[in-house]
Design a protein around this motif. Structure first.
Motif, PDB file in Angstrom:
ATOM      1  N   LEU A  61      42.098  44.027  45.268  1.00  0.00           N
ATOM      2  CA  LEU A  61      43.058  44.849  44.545  1.00  0.00           C
ATOM      3  C   LEU A  61      42.819  44.765  43.039  1.00  0.00           C
ATOM      4  O   LEU A  61      42.814  45.781  42.336  1.00  0.00           O
ATOM      5  CB  LEU A  61      44.486  44.394  44.879  1.00  0.00           C
ATOM      6  CG  LEU A  61      45.584  45.214  44.212  1.00  0.00           C
ATOM      7  CD1 LEU A  61      45.568  46.639  44.745  1.00  0.00           C
ATOM      8  CD2 LEU A  61      46.959  44.591  44.432  1.00  0.00           C
ATOM      9  N   ARG A  62      42.593  43.561  42.550  1.00  0.00           N
ATOM     10  CA  ARG A  62      42.340  43.396  41.117  1.00  0.00           C
ATOM     11  C   ARG A  62      41.073  44.125  40.694  1.00  0.00           C
ATOM     12  O   ARG A  62      41.027  44.753  39.644  1.00  0.00           O
ATOM     13  CB  ARG A  62      42.204  41.921  40.773  1.00  0.00           C
ATOM     14  CG  ARG A  62      43.546  41.213  40.745  1.00  0.00           C
ATOM     15  CD  ARG A  62      43.356  39.704  40.677  1.00  0.00           C
ATOM     16  NE  ARG A  62      44.607  39.006  40.481  1.00  0.00           N
ATOM     17  CZ  ARG A  62      45.444  38.679  41.464  1.00  0.00           C
ATOM     18  NH1 ARG A  62      45.154  38.994  42.710  1.00  0.00           N
ATOM     19  NH2 ARG A  62      46.567  38.050  41.202  1.00  0.00           N
ATOM     20  N   ASN A  63      40.063  44.057  41.546  1.00  0.00           N
ATOM     21  CA  ASN A  63      38.805  44.716  41.203  1.00  0.00           C
ATOM     22  C   ASN A  63      38.904  46.237  41.205  1.00  0.00           C
ATOM     23  O   ASN A  63      38.207  46.898  40.465  1.00  0.00           O
ATOM     24  CB  ASN A  63      37.703  44.284  42.181  1.00  0.00           C
ATOM     25  CG  ASN A  63      37.263  42.856  41.926  1.00  0.00           C
ATOM     26  OD1 ASN A  63      37.433  42.347  40.819  1.00  0.00           O
ATOM     27  ND2 ASN A  63      36.717  42.218  42.936  1.00  0.00           N
ATOM     28  N   VAL A  64      39.763  46.790  42.087  1.00  0.00           N
ATOM     29  CA  VAL A  64      39.781  48.253  42.209  1.00  0.00           C
ATOM     30  C   VAL A  64      40.823  48.919  41.322  1.00  0.00           C
ATOM     31  O   VAL A  64      40.819  50.138  41.199  1.00  0.00           O
ATOM     32  CB  VAL A  64      40.000  48.724  43.671  1.00  0.00           C
ATOM     33  CG1 VAL A  64      38.908  48.197  44.573  1.00  0.00           C
ATOM     34  CG2 VAL A  64      41.372  48.356  44.180  1.00  0.00           C
ATOM     35  N   LEU A  65      41.711  48.140  40.697  1.00  0.00           N
ATOM     36  CA  LEU A  65      42.799  48.773  39.951  1.00  0.00           C
ATOM     37  C   LEU A  65      42.362  49.861  38.962  1.00  0.00           C
ATOM     38  O   LEU A  65      42.948  50.929  38.952  1.00  0.00           O
ATOM     39  CB  LEU A  65      43.666  47.727  39.253  1.00  0.00           C
ATOM     40  CG  LEU A  65      44.887  47.305  40.086  1.00  0.00           C
ATOM     41  CD1 LEU A  65      45.630  46.180  39.398  1.00  0.00           C
ATOM     42  CD2 LEU A  65      45.827  48.483  40.314  1.00  0.00           C
ATOM     43  N   PRO A  66      41.322  49.612  38.157  1.00  0.00           N
ATOM     44  CA  PRO A  66      40.928  50.668  37.227  1.00  0.00           C
ATOM     45  C   PRO A  66      40.537  51.973  37.930  1.00  0.00           C
ATOM     46  O   PRO A  66      40.999  53.051  37.536  1.00  0.00           O
ATOM     47  CB  PRO A  66      39.731  50.062  36.489  1.00  0.00           C
ATOM     48  CG  PRO A  66      39.926  48.594  36.605  1.00  0.00           C
ATOM     49  CD  PRO A  66      40.561  48.374  37.950  1.00  0.00           C
ATOM     50  N   LEU A  89      50.093  51.759  35.623  1.00  0.00           N
ATOM     51  CA  LEU A  89      49.027  51.085  36.361  1.00  0.00           C
ATOM     52  C   LEU A  89      48.264  50.106  35.476  1.00  0.00           C
ATOM     53  O   LEU A  89      47.826  49.062  35.936  1.00  0.00           O
ATOM     54  CB  LEU A  89      48.092  52.121  36.992  1.00  0.00           C
ATOM     55  CG  LEU A  89      48.738  52.845  38.185  1.00  0.00           C
ATOM     56  CD1 LEU A  89      47.998  54.121  38.534  1.00  0.00           C
ATOM     57  CD2 LEU A  89      48.802  51.921  39.398  1.00  0.00           C
ATOM     58  N   ARG A  90      48.150  50.457  34.179  1.00  0.00           N
ATOM     59  CA  ARG A  90      47.506  49.510  33.258  1.00  0.00           C
ATOM     60  C   ARG A  90      48.357  48.256  33.107  1.00  0.00           C
ATOM     61  O   ARG A  90      47.830  47.145  33.008  1.00  0.00           O
ATOM     62  CB  ARG A  90      47.252  50.145  31.893  1.00  0.00           C
ATOM     63  CG  ARG A  90      45.791  50.559  31.700  1.00  0.00           C
ATOM     64  CD  ARG A  90      45.432  50.697  30.225  1.00  0.00           C
ATOM     65  NE  ARG A  90      46.368  51.540  29.492  1.00  0.00           N
ATOM     66  CZ  ARG A  90      46.329  52.875  29.502  1.00  0.00           C
ATOM     67  NH1 ARG A  90      45.400  53.503  30.204  1.00  0.00           N
ATOM     68  NH2 ARG A  90      47.194  53.560  28.820  1.00  0.00           N
ATOM     69  N   ALA A  91      49.673  48.456  33.119  1.00  0.00           N
ATOM     70  CA  ALA A  91      50.572  47.301  33.012  1.00  0.00           C
ATOM     71  C   ALA A  91      50.415  46.392  34.239  1.00  0.00           C
ATOM     72  O   ALA A  91      50.359  45.165  34.120  1.00  0.00           O
ATOM     73  CB  ALA A  91      52.015  47.764  32.873  1.00  0.00           C
ATOM     74  N   VAL A  92      50.322  47.022  35.419  1.00  0.00           N
ATOM     75  CA  VAL A  92      50.098  46.238  36.639  1.00  0.00           C
ATOM     76  C   VAL A  92      48.788  45.464  36.524  1.00  0.00           C
ATOM     77  O   VAL A  92      48.707  44.283  36.852  1.00  0.00           O
ATOM     78  CB  VAL A  92      50.056  47.166  37.886  1.00  0.00           C
ATOM     79  CG1 VAL A  92      49.666  46.379  39.125  1.00  0.00           C
ATOM     80  CG2 VAL A  92      51.399  47.849  38.078  1.00  0.00           C
ATOM     81  N   GLU A  93      47.773  46.164  36.008  1.00  0.00           N
ATOM     82  CA  GLU A  93      46.462  45.543  35.855  1.00  0.00           C
ATOM     83  C   GLU A  93      46.543  44.308  34.958  1.00  0.00           C
ATOM     84  O   GLU A  93      45.994  43.249  35.280  1.00  0.00           O
ATOM     85  CB  GLU A  93      45.537  46.585  35.219  1.00  0.00           C
ATOM     86  CG  GLU A  93      44.086  46.433  35.527  1.00  0.00           C
ATOM     87  CD  GLU A  93      43.306  47.582  34.888  1.00  0.00           C
ATOM     88  OE1 GLU A  93      43.699  48.755  35.066  1.00  0.00           O
ATOM     89  OE2 GLU A  93      42.326  47.285  34.187  1.00  0.00           O
ATOM     90  N   ARG A  94      47.250  44.473  33.833  1.00  0.00           N
ATOM     91  CA  ARG A  94      47.391  43.330  32.903  1.00  0.00           C
ATOM     92  C   ARG A  94      48.176  42.200  33.550  1.00  0.00           C
ATOM     93  O   ARG A  94      47.855  41.022  33.413  1.00  0.00           O
ATOM     94  CB  ARG A  94      48.099  43.779  31.625  1.00  0.00           C
ATOM     95  CG  ARG A  94      47.147  44.252  30.545  1.00  0.00           C
ATOM     96  CD  ARG A  94      47.845  44.315  29.187  1.00  0.00           C
ATOM     97  NE  ARG A  94      49.013  45.166  29.211  1.00  0.00           N
ATOM     98  CZ  ARG A  94      48.975  46.486  29.016  1.00  0.00           C
ATOM     99  NH1 ARG A  94      47.828  47.072  28.788  1.00  0.00           N
ATOM    100  NH2 ARG A  94      50.075  47.194  29.049  1.00  0.00           N
TER     101      ARG A  94
END
Lengths: 256, 220
Positions: free
Chosen positions: B144-149, B209-214
């Motif tokens: 999940l972390r790898n695919v977020l972008p 989604l960027r916030a989730v990523e961070r």
């Protein structure tokens, strides 16, 4: 008499047409520390990985505490045991890897706790205190809430050892655990392993650290082309190798 | 060039546009949610050693990704009833977008699965975890972390694809805008406002989604 912990009989392993283990026999007693040495491709890592079924093997048998690992023969047909049963058997051994393989999204403490909770069925608090105990033991109590990416290679490997040891395995498998480390970080990891040996932990170590193998092992196995080339007491083997292959290997691996 | 901008007529119908936007978001949310489940299952199929999973998964991705979404939308709304499958406009569209997004998300997730080093699985096996426990505790969180972008850009483009529901008269944002356009003749104003709504919504989505990523980023 000391009890037999590990019994490997006529172990055969093939990758396609290439046979990498050509009949390995080995018996190990409780509390022994055995180093497996040999040049790359001799089958030492493969042998280690068969013991916890990270590799399938096509012939022979491996027993830990009398239990046959990975396969069973029913009505004359050899077949792989059920996944759940293999998972349970894997938990009898602990393994530390060359590349540490810590879970990068978990803190050091959570790395250690995962197996305790999911496999040993502990509650969070109990798992946390067991993790604390073992991280303290490897000298990393103050780093327990750090993520692997925030630790040095040597620290990561010590966490990985704590993760394996905390599961209370009968046998620890070390697969070239210092090979990926910067030279100045090797010693802190070896000290941890030495401490475990002194506590009577049964261990199998695949290693290139000849000096360490010499100091810590009760027995050394020299693997050569998929077979055990020579084995014995490190003091005798390193000083008076019986085979030409071992003599050459020792010379090339700068043991002196 | 005698056109002078006058937004008043559009503002009078602004609530219709907002209702349309709400429906667009609802369509996207439902479809992507189902699409994620389909995509995840398909991704595991795509990387499976078992050909009985790999082949059907591959076929699904190939067929769906190589068919224009508008064709899929029209097919399920007009052709499926002929085959006895009768769905409402909204259900039909959500189902279509879900199947469509499943194929795209499957590729995103497949890349994510391949990005998790095999040593992670082995470390899990070595402590006695089952394959399923390894999937849920180790592989999925890392994947999940790898695919977020890339997940974020796929989701945004799927959200924009909801505008195609206008083709079967689902009253989402584009459909409402066209209606206002026809009723008020304020062509430029209507489409400027509609575009702005899409841009604003996508920006908010991207920021979320960027916030989730961070939030999920692993400290190092």
């Amino acid at each position: 008499m000391t009890q037999t912990l590990l019994e490997i009989r006529d172990l055969h392993k093939r990758y396609g047409a290439v046979e990498v283990l050509k009949g390995v026999d080995c018996t190990m007693a409780q509390g022994e520390v055995i180093s497996i040495i040999g040049s790359s491709g001799s089958g030492k890592t493969t042998m280690l990985r068969c013991i916890n079924m990270l590799e399938e093997f096509q012939g022979g048998s491996i027993r830990i505490d009398g239990q046959e690992i990975g396969y069973e023969t029913v009505g004359g047909v050899r077949r792989r045991k059920k996944e759940k049963e293999i998972a349970r058997q894997r938990a009898m051994t602990g393994m530390a890897f060359q590349q540490f393989n810590l879970f990068p999204h978990m803190t050091a403490a959570r790395n250690v706790m995962l197996g305790l909770i999911k496999v040993r069925g502990m509650g969070r608090d109990e798992a946390r205190s067991v993790a604390e105990k073992w991280l303290d033991r490897v000298g990393l109590l103050s780093r327990m809430d750090h993520y692997p990416g925030q630790l040095s290679g040597g620290q990561q490997q010590r966490v990985a050892i704590a993760r394996a040891i905390a599961m209370n395995p009968k046998l620890m498998l070390f697969d070239e655990v210092t090979s990926a480390l910067d030279p100045e970080l090797v010693n802190e990891v070896l000290q941890v392993i030495k401490g475990l040996a002194e506590d009577g932990m049964s261990m199998l170590l695949v290693t290139h650290e000849m000096r360490f193998a010499y100091e810590v092992s009760t027995r050394v196995i020299f693997m050569n082309q998929g077979r055990i080339g020579e084995e014995g007491n490190p003091r005798e083997m390193f000083v008076k190798p019986q085979t030409k292959r071992l003599a050459e290997f020792l010379k090339s691996s700068s043991f002196n | 060039m005698g056109y002078s901008l006058n937004f008043a007529a559009v503002w009078r119908s602004f609530d219709l546009l907002l209702e349309g936007l709400a429906l667009s978001l609802g369509l996207a949310f439902a479809a992507i949610l189902v699409g994620c489940v389909i995509g995840l299952a398909t991704a595991f199929g795509l990387v499976s050693k078992n050909i009985a999973f790999r082949k059907p998964a591959g076929l699904y991705v190939t067929v769906i990704r190589n068919t224009p979404i508008l064709v899929l939308v029209l097919f399920s709304y007009f052709a499926l009833p002929q085959l006895g499958v009768r769905l409402g406009k909204i259900e039909s569209f959500v189902l279509t977008l879900a199947i469509y997004s499943g194929a795209y998300l499957a590729e995103v997730f497949r890349g994510g699965l391949l990005s998790v080093p095999p040593g992670q699985r082995e470390a899990g096996l070595a402590i006695g975890l089952t394959e399923m426990q390894i999937r849920t505790s180790i592989i999925l969180p890392l994947m999940l972390r790898n695919v977020l972008p890339s997940l974020s850009s796929t989701m945004i483009s799927l959200f924009k694809d909801t505008s195609l529901a206008a083709a079967i008269a689902v009253p989402e944002l584009t459909f409402e805008a066209r209606k206002i356009n026809v009723e008020t003749f304020r062509v430029i104003e209507t489409w400027i406002v509609a575009s702005c709504l899409y841009v604003a919504t996508c920006s908010v989505l991207a920021a979320l989604l960027r916030a989730v990523e961070r939030r999920l980023a692993v400290p190092r």
